[in-house]
Design a protein around this motif. Structure first.
Motif, PDB file in Angstrom:
ATOM      1  N   ILE A  70      27.658  38.069  25.401  1.00 58.61           N
ATOM      2  CA  ILE A  70      27.041  37.903  26.721  1.00 58.61           C
ATOM      3  C   ILE A  70      27.118  39.210  27.503  1.00 58.61           C
ATOM      4  O   ILE A  70      28.172  39.845  27.569  1.00 58.61           O
ATOM      5  CB  ILE A  70      27.760  36.796  27.526  1.00 58.61           C
ATOM      6  N   TRP A  71      26.020  39.579  28.125  1.00 56.09           N
ATOM      7  CA  TRP A  71      25.985  40.711  29.042  1.00 56.09           C
ATOM      8  C   TRP A  71      25.962  40.158  30.462  1.00 56.09           C
ATOM      9  O   TRP A  71      25.114  39.336  30.800  1.00 56.09           O
ATOM     10  CB  TRP A  71      24.749  41.564  28.765  1.00 56.09           C
ATOM     11  N   GLU A  72      26.879  40.607  31.286  1.00 58.32           N
ATOM     12  CA  GLU A  72      26.943  40.245  32.705  1.00 58.32           C
ATOM     13  C   GLU A  72      26.644  41.524  33.493  1.00 58.32           C
ATOM     14  O   GLU A  72      27.540  42.313  33.765  1.00 58.32           O
ATOM     15  CB  GLU A  72      28.320  39.689  33.047  1.00 58.32           C
ATOM     16  N   PRO A  73      25.360  41.788  33.827  1.00 57.66           N
ATOM     17  CA  PRO A  73      24.961  43.083  34.384  1.00 57.66           C
ATOM     18  C   PRO A  73      25.131  43.256  35.890  1.00 57.66           C
ATOM     19  O   PRO A  73      24.800  44.308  36.429  1.00 57.66           O
ATOM     20  CB  PRO A  73      23.481  43.171  34.013  1.00 57.66           C
ATOM     21  N   ILE A 125      30.237  41.588  27.951  1.00 58.20           N
ATOM     22  CA  ILE A 125      30.162  42.973  28.411  1.00 58.20           C
ATOM     23  C   ILE A 125      29.816  42.908  29.892  1.00 58.20           C
ATOM     24  O   ILE A 125      28.814  42.308  30.272  1.00 58.20           O
ATOM     25  CB  ILE A 125      29.040  43.747  27.683  1.00 58.20           C
ATOM     26  N   GLY A 126      30.619  43.535  30.725  1.00 56.11           N
ATOM     27  CA  GLY A 126      30.334  43.571  32.153  1.00 56.11           C
ATOM     28  C   GLY A 126      29.835  44.943  32.571  1.00 56.11           C
ATOM     29  O   GLY A 126      30.314  45.960  32.078  1.00 56.11           O
ATOM     30  N   SER A 127      28.858  44.961  33.458  1.00 47.55           N
ATOM     31  CA  SER A 127      28.383  46.218  34.042  1.00 47.55           C
ATOM     32  C   SER A 127      27.883  45.920  35.448  1.00 47.55           C
ATOM     33  O   SER A 127      27.715  44.766  35.825  1.00 47.55           O
ATOM     34  CB  SER A 127      27.278  46.852  33.178  1.00 47.55           C
ATOM     35  N   ASP A 128      27.670  46.964  36.234  1.00 47.19           N
ATOM     36  CA  ASP A 128      27.210  46.770  37.600  1.00 47.19           C
ATOM     37  C   ASP A 128      26.760  48.115  38.160  1.00 47.19           C
ATOM     38  O   ASP A 128      27.330  49.158  37.815  1.00 47.19           O
ATOM     39  CB  ASP A 128      28.346  46.218  38.468  1.00 47.19           C
ATOM     40  N   ASP A 138      23.446  39.653  23.146  1.00 50.97           N
ATOM     41  CA  ASP A 138      22.616  38.544  22.685  1.00 50.97           C
ATOM     42  C   ASP A 138      21.989  37.728  23.811  1.00 50.97           C
ATOM     43  O   ASP A 138      20.925  37.139  23.631  1.00 50.97           O
ATOM     44  CB  ASP A 138      23.454  37.587  21.819  1.00 50.97           C
ATOM     45  N   ALA A 139      22.669  37.648  24.947  1.00 48.85           N
ATOM     46  CA  ALA A 139      22.184  36.842  26.071  1.00 48.85           C
ATOM     47  C   ALA A 139      22.781  37.388  27.362  1.00 48.85           C
ATOM     48  O   ALA A 139      23.796  38.091  27.335  1.00 48.85           O
ATOM     49  CB  ALA A 139      22.587  35.382  25.886  1.00 48.85           C
ATOM     50  N   MET A 140      22.150  37.044  28.474  1.00 48.47           N
ATOM     51  CA  MET A 140      22.596  37.521  29.775  1.00 48.47           C
ATOM     52  C   MET A 140      22.929  36.336  30.680  1.00 48.47           C
ATOM     53  O   MET A 140      22.176  35.364  30.736  1.00 48.47           O
ATOM     54  CB  MET A 140      21.491  38.348  30.426  1.00 48.47           C
ATOM     55  N   LYS A 194      15.441  38.256  25.729  1.00 46.41           N
ATOM     56  CA  LYS A 194      16.652  37.589  25.240  1.00 46.41           C
ATOM     57  C   LYS A 194      17.024  36.478  26.210  1.00 46.41           C
ATOM     58  O   LYS A 194      16.674  36.531  27.384  1.00 46.41           O
ATOM     59  CB  LYS A 194      17.793  38.595  25.111  1.00 46.41           C
ATOM     60  N   PRO A 195      17.749  35.468  25.732  1.00 47.93           N
ATOM     61  CA  PRO A 195      18.119  34.365  26.623  1.00 47.93           C
ATOM     62  C   PRO A 195      18.832  34.871  27.868  1.00 47.93           C
ATOM     63  O   PRO A 195      19.625  35.817  27.804  1.00 47.93           O
ATOM     64  CB  PRO A 195      19.064  33.514  25.763  1.00 47.93           C
ATOM     65  N   PHE A 196      18.526  34.228  29.001  1.00 46.30           N
ATOM     66  CA  PHE A 196      19.193  34.608  30.237  1.00 46.30           C
ATOM     67  C   PHE A 196      19.439  33.397  31.114  1.00 46.30           C
ATOM     68  O   PHE A 196      18.758  32.374  31.009  1.00 46.30           O
ATOM     69  CB  PHE A 196      18.398  35.673  31.012  1.00 46.30           C
TER      70      PHE A 196
END
Length: 181
Positions: free
Chosen positions: A24-27, A46-49, A65-67, A88-90
């Protein structure tokens, strides 16, 4: 409204639909509450900001793979457009009023959408107030695509929990994202 921090319990209605094997990407991770909750649920994240120099509109992680995120509401339509474009799935936690806007409806009509409505409002950590507010500010829902929830509208129970305002700085990613490494 763009600096609201989301308590982990906001994820509870969504997690049954999120495969644990997905990265999971948490942007828009902000202070990292959703990122921490995703990890606690056994998911890789994965966290980003933008606060830490990672611009959602200009870059993506090399693999994800997904957000799942609570994006800045002032940019919600741009986020929707970018999410669909990424393919991608979100799942975006957005104000319920988003559903009535033509800008969102055009995207939903073109690409599809599944919405998870929450039975209670979420108490966000608000700038300059913190968790002190006892009343949630506005209704939100999870606007999703690609998770194959199986129906366009899902009505889910939310059980608010007290949020402990401390993060685990022994976790290298949390420490790095928050500048404590």
């Amino acid at each position: 409204m763009d600096r609201c921090q989301t308590p982990g319990y906001a994820l509870d209605p969504l997690l049954p639909f999120v495969d644990r094997r997905l990265l999971i990407w948490e942007p828009a991770c902000g202070e990292g509450y959703l990122t921490a909750a995703l990890r606690e649920s056994g998911r890789k994240v994965i966290g980003s900001d933008i606060l830490y120099g990672q611009d959602f509109f200009l870059e993506t992680p090399s693999h994800w793979d997904a957000m799942i995120t609570n994006p800045p509401y002032s940019l919600k339509y741009a986020w929707l457009l970018r999410c669909y474009a990424l393919g991608k799935p979100f799942a975006l936690l957005l104000p319920v009023e988003t559903l009535g806007a033509k800008a969102a409806q055009d995207r939903f009509r073109a690409h599809g959408v599944e919405v998870v409505f929450l039975s209670k409002r979420i108490n966000f950590k608000m700038p300059n107030i913190g968790w002190k507010s006892s009343a949630a500010q506005f209704p939100v829902c999870w606007i999703t695509w690609g998770f194959n929830i199986g129906q366009q509208l899902t009505f889910a129970e939310v059980k608010p929990r007290q949020v402990i305002d401390t993060l685990d700085f022994s976790d290298p990613l949390t420490a790095h994202l928050l500048g404590h490494d």
